[in-house]
Design an enzyme around this catalytic site. Sequence first.
Site, short mmCIF file in Angstrom:
data_model
loop_
_atom_site.label_atom_id
_atom_site.label_comp_id
_atom_site.label_asym_id
_atom_site.label_seq_id
_atom_site.Cartn_x
_atom_site.Cartn_y
_atom_site.Cartn_z
N ASP A 69 0.85 -1.19 0.00
CA ASP A 69 0.00 0.00 0.00
C ASP A 69 0.89 1.24 0.00
OD1 ASP A 69 -2.49 1.51 0.33
OD2 ASP A 69 -1.74 1.93 2.33
N THR A 102 -2.94 5.54 -4.06
CA THR A 102 -1.84 6.23 -3.37
C THR A 102 -0.50 6.01 -4.08
OG1 THR A 102 -1.71 4.30 -1.91
CG2 THR A 102 -2.92 6.20 -1.10
N THR A 103 -0.27 4.81 -4.57
CA THR A 103 0.97 4.56 -5.32
C THR A 103 0.95 5.33 -6.63
OG1 THR A 103 1.06 2.34 -4.36
CG2 THR A 103 2.46 2.76 -6.26
N ASP A 400 -8.97 0.16 2.00
CA ASP A 400 -8.93 0.80 0.68
C ASP A 400 -10.18 0.46 -0.13
OD1 ASP A 400 -6.51 1.75 1.42
OD2 ASP A 400 -5.32 0.66 -0.06
#
Length: 559
Positions: A69, A102-103, A400
């Site tokens: 994550d 997020t990545t 998520d």
Amino acid sequence: MAGRGQMPMMQPQVIVLKEGTDTSQGVPQLLSNISACQAICDTIRTTLGPRGMDKLIVDSQGRVTISNDGATIMKLLDVVQPAARTLVDIARAQDAEVGDGTTSVVLLAGELLKEVKDYVDEGVSSQIIIKGFRRAADLAINHIKEIAVDTDRSDKAKFRDLLEKCAATSMNSKLIGSQKEFFTKMVVDAVMRLDQDELNEDMIGIKKIPGGAMQDSILVDGVAFKKSFSYAGFEQQPKSFDLPKIVCLNVELELKAEKDNAEVRVDKVSEYQAIVDAEWKIIFDKLDSIVATGANVVLSRLPIGDLATQYFADRNIFCAGRVSKDDLDRVCEATGCRVQSTTTDLTAKHLGICERFEECQIGGQRFNVFKGCPGAKTCTIILRGGAEQFIDEVERSLHDSIMVVRRAVKNQTVVAGGGAIEMEISRYLRETARKIEGKQQLIITAVAKALEVIPRQLCENAGFDTTDFITQLRARHAQDPEKYKWYGVDIEEEKVADLFKKFVWEPALVKTNAIASAIEAACLILSVDETVTSQKSQDPMAAGQPMPGRGRGMPMGGR
């Protein structure tokens, strides 16, 4: 003498900053900041997508975290470079706002900076680049809004199916991807049990119990929490009720010792006995008033002592003290009661109710479970699994997915994942850039190229021929933008395919927020042309710590 008078005068050196202060400025500083951001991106680059790798991080306390994550990794990395910390902030913001992507947002920001690095080196003004970035962001976000597909909420079965597809897409890149059929249903059920106007994710409790398999995880329609610390007499209490009345308190129900240094002066033994009797009367009055309401289950945020525990056991009442605030709030939300800070004037209207309460064994732990709550706008997911690090990663993955489903319910527009939307925006920006004159054309084209980092990295992580896939995607999107706009990287079948038809869906908000955040972060980094680092912040002796070797701080001259 005349010759001396013609010599140029020496200019005195003006010292503005404290000696030892480090200053870096100009183009070298900009390039240094960009390189630092690229180093951060290289760290998490391999975690993107269904074939992404995990990172094992050991912190200063020796705690081990295994995760892919982006927000978790960025949070655990101890980034000291000031400009690179901006990427940590946007990853956290993306996680808080939409929960997923997020990545992607960190990779996108790093790639934007990489594409304009040469322009900065050649002397192009940062303000021109920033202006081009912001123009490209507006064009990209507007185009996403134009092509995003609206969801139909009138057909509940179809809408639920859409939410499950969004949840499954989020889980593809997670550790639980192999069990996504099992968990997608659980996640959608959990979100649909919330208040559909508020959709407060805090009302979904996630409890972790080591042991068993992932498939042993369950969704409790109500509230479940681990049995709190209990005193003598607890085992004599009943452990299950049908249609129980529940009271939630923020009251301490135990005899307290006197405060430190407290002093009570008495002249006769009877006066001392009166003080002791008064203390007992206070606690018994509280207990009597609780019993008088007809409550079967008593919960409190503060301790419930051995006296009260035995008192309730004698009257067939279950009690639990030191219940966490989150669990108590969810019990109130589910059963309809309210937390009371006093037992005075406590009546039946302050109580909550549910169909069944029981204390049951789950794995190696005992849980208090409230089921069949009438106003249930809450639920609890109980996770099982092997190692603790594994269960922690499952919890992050579910969080998520819950956030993605929640956003899909609120915003009701979806786009295709798998790099399809990035390739479509890239094509659109390239075509738009051709109609723009001047340096802005170069900057918008650079943004278009930077967006290709998502499908390119998906291919790299899956072991595909990156050049071949990106060339195919460019050709398809340019050939017929309307027909091929949802074409992306199909990881499962190892080809370029229409991912919308394959139900690889994501809420449009995930993409618009990622692009806006990445471009704002890139603009912020490009707008910094000087870094001033105070020596005080780096010198531990400047933080008020004693100098070594000077016992008791005695001055040297005093000897």
